[in-house]
Design an enzyme around this catalytic site. Sequence first.
Site, mmCIF file in Angstrom:
data_model
loop_
_atom_site.group_PDB
_atom_site.id
_atom_site.type_symbol
_atom_site.label_atom_id
_atom_site.label_comp_id
_atom_site.label_asym_id
_atom_site.label_seq_id
_atom_site.Cartn_x
_atom_site.Cartn_y
_atom_site.Cartn_z
ATOM 1 N N ARG A 155 -0.857 -6.913 8.187
ATOM 2 C CA ARG A 155 0.695 -7.839 7.920
ATOM 3 C C ARG A 155 1.189 -7.701 8.982
ATOM 4 O O ARG A 155 1.118 -6.745 9.745
ATOM 5 C CB ARG A 155 1.240 -6.897 6.761
ATOM 6 C CG ARG A 155 0.910 -7.072 5.304
ATOM 7 C CD ARG A 155 1.725 -6.202 4.472
ATOM 8 N NE ARG A 155 0.900 -5.837 3.293
ATOM 9 C CZ ARG A 155 1.207 -4.894 2.608
ATOM 10 N NH1 ARG A 155 2.084 -3.933 2.888
ATOM 11 N NH2 ARG A 155 0.475 -4.498 1.451
ATOM 12 N N ASN A 209 -2.717 1.120 5.605
ATOM 13 C CA ASN A 209 -2.719 -0.290 6.147
ATOM 14 C C ASN A 209 -1.408 -0.904 5.785
ATOM 15 O O ASN A 209 -1.184 -2.001 6.325
ATOM 16 C CB ASN A 209 -3.917 -0.869 4.904
ATOM 17 C CG ASN A 209 -4.425 -2.227 5.098
ATOM 18 O OD1 ASN A 209 -4.646 -2.371 6.262
ATOM 19 N ND2 ASN A 209 -4.507 -2.987 4.391
ATOM 20 N N ASP A 264 -8.733 -1.505 10.674
ATOM 21 C CA ASP A 264 -8.875 0.123 10.442
ATOM 22 C C ASP A 264 -8.451 0.695 11.851
ATOM 23 O O ASP A 264 -8.933 0.561 12.658
ATOM 24 C CB ASP A 264 -10.304 0.434 10.173
ATOM 25 C CG ASP A 264 -10.664 1.780 9.822
ATOM 26 O OD1 ASP A 264 -9.942 2.677 10.497
ATOM 27 O OD2 ASP A 264 -11.253 2.104 8.687
ATOM 28 N N GLU A 289 1.754 10.653 -3.799
ATOM 29 C CA GLU A 289 2.291 9.656 -4.681
ATOM 30 C C GLU A 289 1.934 10.018 -6.357
ATOM 31 O O GLU A 289 2.535 9.820 -7.031
ATOM 32 C CB GLU A 289 2.004 8.405 -4.256
ATOM 33 C CG GLU A 289 2.635 8.309 -2.892
ATOM 34 C CD GLU A 289 2.106 6.790 -2.309
ATOM 35 O OE1 GLU A 289 2.918 5.786 -2.608
ATOM 36 O OE2 GLU A 289 1.011 6.641 -1.725
ATOM 37 N N ASN A 304 -3.301 3.441 -10.420
ATOM 38 C CA ASN A 304 -2.725 2.478 -9.403
ATOM 39 C C ASN A 304 -3.576 1.479 -9.195
ATOM 40 O O ASN A 304 -4.524 1.578 -8.401
ATOM 41 C CB ASN A 304 -2.628 3.515 -7.984
ATOM 42 C CG ASN A 304 -1.933 2.753 -6.789
ATOM 43 O OD1 ASN A 304 -1.577 1.704 -6.877
ATOM 44 N ND2 ASN A 304 -1.843 3.576 -5.768
ATOM 45 N N HIS A 353 6.950 2.125 -0.951
ATOM 46 C CA HIS A 353 6.497 3.506 -0.709
ATOM 47 C C HIS A 353 7.605 4.410 -1.145
ATOM 48 O O HIS A 353 7.743 5.737 -0.483
ATOM 49 C CB HIS A 353 6.241 3.783 1.057
ATOM 50 C CG HIS A 353 5.087 3.035 1.316
ATOM 51 N ND1 HIS A 353 5.236 2.069 2.491
ATOM 52 C CD2 HIS A 353 3.721 2.458 0.787
ATOM 53 C CE1 HIS A 353 4.032 1.562 2.477
ATOM 54 N NE2 HIS A 353 3.267 1.732 1.561
ATOM 55 N N ARG A 409 1.647 3.261 -11.294
ATOM 56 C CA ARG A 409 2.394 3.037 -10.196
ATOM 57 C C ARG A 409 2.750 1.536 -10.204
ATOM 58 O O ARG A 409 1.957 0.710 -10.356
ATOM 59 C CB ARG A 409 1.832 3.319 -8.743
ATOM 60 C CG ARG A 409 2.197 2.907 -7.484
ATOM 61 C CD ARG A 409 1.357 2.508 -6.400
ATOM 62 N NE ARG A 409 2.228 2.408 -5.237
ATOM 63 C CZ ARG A 409 1.244 1.524 -4.223
ATOM 64 N NH1 ARG A 409 0.224 0.996 -4.553
ATOM 65 N NH2 ARG A 409 2.105 1.129 -3.288
#
Length: 404
Positions: A244, A214, A286, A389, A15, A183, A94
Site C-alpha cells: 500500500r 504488511n 517482504d 491481537e 481472523n 490495528h 476480528r
Amino acid sequence: MPTTSPKSQHVLVLNCGSSSLKFAIIDANDGHEIISGLAERLGADAPSIKYKYNGAKTVIELGANQAHAEAINTLVTLIKDHNLDEYLTAVGHRVVHGGEHFTKSVLIDDAVIEGITKASSLAPLHGHANLLGISSAQNSFTGLPQVAVFDTAFHQTMDEVAYLYALPYKLYTDYGVRRYGMHGTSHYYVAGQTAKLLNQPIEQSNFISAHLGNGCSVCAIKDGKSVDTSMGLTPLAGIVMGTRSGDIDPGLFNFLTTQLDYNAKQIDNLLNQESGLLGISELSNDCRTIEEAAVAGHKKAQLALDIFCYRLAKQIAAYMVPLQRLDALIFTGGIGENSDIIRANVIKQLGYLGLNCDEQANLNARFGTQGIISTSDKIPKAVVMPTNEEWVIALDAANIVKEL
C-alpha cells in the site's frame, strides 16, 4: 485431550482475510494457545490448512477453489477430532471496520450484522471476508455465542480535530467520511503491556505505537487512550506499507484518469496491491527479502527501506504535537518485532527526542522477545513489544459471555 480447568475460558478466535483464515483456540485467562493455524490460498488452486497442536505441525490439503465456508467446516472437524469443542465458550471474530457505530466489542446478532455490512464498504476486501467468517461460524457453531471485536474501536476516543477531514462537513454527517484507524486491538494490547514493563499506570502513560507489518499504522496514545492514528477512512492511509502506498496527493487520481486512462478499479489496485515497499523496490513486499537485497547492493531495495523509515520517523515526530510528553516508542507487528535494521534507522532519526539505540539489545529483541532497546535510563524509551491481537479478541469475547 487439552489441559483445562473449570475456570478455563476457551475461545475460538477467527481472523478472516480475503483469501486466508487465521484461527486459534485460546484460554482467555492467560492467553495460552491450545491450537492455532492458518488456512491460506482460499478460493485458489491449492488451498491448505496449516496448524500446530501439542507442539506438532500438520498440513491439511483442501480441494481446489475451496473457500472460507469449506475451510471452517474442515476446522470444525479438526476441533472435534481433537475433542476441543466441548471446552469452547465462544467464537471471537476480528472485524476490521466498525465505522462509528461500534465503539466496543459486541455480541453478534442481526442488528450487528447489519452494522458490519454497512461499514464493510469502508474496507471492502476485509469487510466481505469478515462477514463470510461470521456466517460460516454461525452455521458451524450454532450453540456458541459469537462476538465481534473491531480494529477501529480503540480509536473512537479520538477528538474531532484528529478524525475529521477538511472536506464538506455533510460528507461526514451523511456518509461517515472521517478517519477511523485500524490495528486498534494491537495498539491497545502493546500499550498495556508496555505500561506493565515500565511499571507505570496505563492511565498515566503516553506512548507512540508503531504496528509494522504488511499493513502499517502508528498510534498516539495519551493517558492510555488513542488520540490520533495514521490510517484513515480505510487501511490505505498513513505510512508506507508492504503493497500500500500510504498517504499520497489526492490529485494523483485526476492525473491517472485523464493522462494515463486509469479506471477506478485500476487505481485501487495500484495503490493497494502494487505500491509501498513492493512498488519502490520492484522486488518484493517482504521486508526480509528487501533487507537482504539491500545488503547485497540492490539500490532500489535500499531506497525502499530509506523511504519506509523516513516516513515512519516523520509520522512519529508529528504525534509529539498531541502528546507533548513521550514515555515510550513501541515497535510491534512482524516488521516492528523482527527488523533490528528498521528500528535502528528510525531511532537514529529521532535522536532529538532523546532516543538512542542500544545495538546489542536491539539485536536481541527478535522473534517474539520483548524488551527496552534504548541506551539511556531516561524517558522516553524505545521498546519492542510483541503483539497478541488474538488474546485481546479472546478476552473480550469471554468477558461478554460472562455477562449473558
